[in-house]
Write an enzyme that holds these catalytic residues in place. Structure first.
Site, PDB file in Angstrom:
ATOM      1  N   SER A   1       0.811  -1.206  -0.059  1.00 27.69           N
ATOM      2  CA  SER A   1       0.027  -0.007   0.058  1.00 27.69           C
ATOM      3  C   SER A   1       0.906   1.100   0.133  1.00 27.69           C
ATOM      4  CB  SER A   1      -1.105   0.031   1.067  1.00 27.69           C
ATOM      5  OG  SER A   1      -0.088   0.039   2.427  1.00 27.69           O
ATOM      6  N   LYS A   2       0.267   2.233  -0.111  1.00 22.37           N
ATOM      7  CA  LYS A   2       1.175   3.604  -0.033  1.00 22.37           C
ATOM      8  C   LYS A   2       1.731   3.838   1.063  1.00 22.37           C
ATOM      9  CE  LYS A   2      -1.130   7.392  -2.630  1.00 22.37           C
ATOM     10  NZ  LYS A   2      -2.491   8.056  -2.357  1.00 22.37           N
TER      11      LYS A   2
END
Ligand code: GLU
Length: 477
Positions: A244-245
């Site tokens: 994920s980011k």
């Protein structure tokens, strides 16, 4: 067998995520391998979060990766009539019902159920409304969503990777098909589109497995052919959680800007969850297409290994010819403001060949090239302590200045010979000559072969830089 038609359906609410690029690549390889069609559809029904800018970034990212599409881009926002028609048909046939509940009402009931320790699922409040209650809501002008009335029974499908997956419909709530603002939900639009676009295989991330039974219920209600489903393993962060980011860089464009080559990036992505059962790791696009087979997909998620990506990239850089690399490197040099107009094209290609042996990223061609194009502004501090501020550097650089002044050709074997002679005559270690020279010429302690480097920098600039280094040493002593 009919033509294979697959698609990628990104939502333009953010950049092209590496996970979406990975899914796109597998669909693309599958289509190319089987002479099928790869379709691009932009899922922009979330009008508040979708932007034109993100659409452009997604298209650019796919183009950069060399993942070309045969049809599209289709935009869901331009296909509302299709969804409306399908919803009308379903409502008429009794598959849908109007839900007048507001978000707040649902939230309140949901909290109560959760507090009592049970799992929440829409409670069918509006399925059981009397005609009077409905009429009252209508008079009030309450907007309504359309919900799908999930029938009793089981929904099963045969996943191309995971085998049979079954869900008891009891676990599926009466999901919304059209929101109260008139927009279709993802699960609904995707079915209408996949069907009308003739998609034969839906290959997507396994985070969508829970959506598939809902979509199958819709296919059946609409009397449409259900496609094959293949749910791909997800890409994992180094700690094995979903990438994920927060866990690192996920936008494809960031990898482009960091200096990765698209072919290297594609090669790397291809191996995340698929392996052609050989030890080989470097594959051309043609090889990937020829070898790609759903049978060799892994069920387990693969870790995004940055070190491996870097290694693959350096392999690609090293084996790429200078002319091709030049096309990638030139814009970076321009951006860095280098003036390389005094060099011939051949010289620049030679320079690229010199740097590429040690380069891992395209940006290395900027860092390692700066001292070819610009004078040295500063010296690596550790290098200064080690190679300049000692008892021999000043004398050796003076000696080299003298000897190098005497030769005209700066071809590598000529300059190397100067160094060899000094070593022979004085008996000192070559490093005592080479390290200070490198630092004087580049400001750095590591870099390409010194004698090739000197050839490129040329006699005049080499001598000037040695002089400058001598001055620097005198000032620091
Ligand atoms: N728009 C969806 C997504 O980006 C597409 C999922 C699908 O392939 O069905 O996750």
């Amino acid at each position: 067998m009919s033509e294979i038609r697959v698609r990628i359906a990104p939502s333009p609410t953010g950049y092209l995520h590496v996970g979406t690029a990975h899914t796109a690549l597998y669909n693309w390889l599958f289509a190319r391998k089987n002479g099928g069609k790869f379709i691009l559809r932009i899922e922009d029904t979330d009008v508040e979060r979708s932007t034109k800018e993100m659409v452009d970034v997604i298209l650019d990212s796919l183009k950069w990766l060399g993942i070309d599409w045969d049809e599209g881009p289709y935009y869901q926002s331009e296909r509302f009539n299709l969804y409306k028609e399908a919803a009308k048909k379903l409502e008429k046939e009794g598959f849908l019902y109007r839900c007048y509940c507001t978000k707040e009402e649902i939230e309140e009931r949901k909290q109560k159920v959760i507090e009592s320790g049970k799992a929440w699922k829409y409670d069918r409040h509006c399925l059981n409304l009397t005609e009077e209650q409905k009429a009252a809501y209508e008079r009030e002008g309450r907007p309504y969503a359309l919900r799908f009335k999930v029938p009793e029974g089981m929904t099963a499908f045969n996943d191309g990777l995971h085998g049979e997956i079954r869900r008891d419909n009891k676990e599926i709530e009466d999901f919304v098909v059209v929101r109260s603002n008139g927009y279709p939900t993802y699960n609904f639009a995707v079915v209408v589109d996949d069907s009308s676009m003739g998609i034969t295989h839906v290959m997507r991330g396994e985070d969508h497995i829970s959506n598939t039974p809902k979509q199958i219920l819709l296919y059946k209600a609409l009397n449409l052919k259900v496609p094959e489903f293949i749910h791909l393993p997800l890409i994992l962060a180094e700690d094995k959680s979903k990438l994920s980011k927060r866990k690192g860089t996920v936008a494809v464009t960031d990898y482009r800007d960091m200096g990765y080559l698209p072919d290297a990036f594609v090669n790397f992505l291809a191996l995340l969850g698929w392996s052609p059962s050989t030890d080989k790791e470097i594959f051309s696009r043609e090889e990937l297409i020829n070898l790609f087979d759903i049978k060799h997909l892994s069920k387990r998620g693969a870790v995004f290994d940055h070190k491996k990506l870097l290694w693959i990239n350096s392999e690609y850089i090293r084996s790429m010819d200078a002319e091709k690399l030049y096309d990638y490197v030139k814009p970076l040099w321009d951006k860095a403001g280098f003036d390389y107009s005094v060099f011939s094209h051949e010289d620049l290609l030679r320079l690229i060949d010199l740097i590429k042996e040690r380069a891992r990223l395209l940006t290395d061609f900027v860092d390692s090239a700066s001292y070819f194009f610009k004078d040295v502004e500063e010296y690596d501090e550790k290098g200064v302590n080690k190679h300049f501020l000692n008892e021999y550097a000043e004398d050796n650089l003076k000696l080299l200045y003298e000897k190098l002044s005497e030769i005209d050709s700066f071809e590598p074997d000529v300059t190397e010979n100067v160094y060899r002679k000094i070593v022979e005559e004085t008996g000192m270690k070559a490093g005592k000559l080479i390290h200070p020279t490198r630092l004087a010429l580049t400001g750095k302690t590591v870099g390409p072969s010194l004698f090739h480097l000197m050839e490129f920098v040329g006699k005049e600039r080499t001598l000037a830089r040695i002089e400058k280094a001598l001055e620097f040493i005198r000032n620091r002593k």
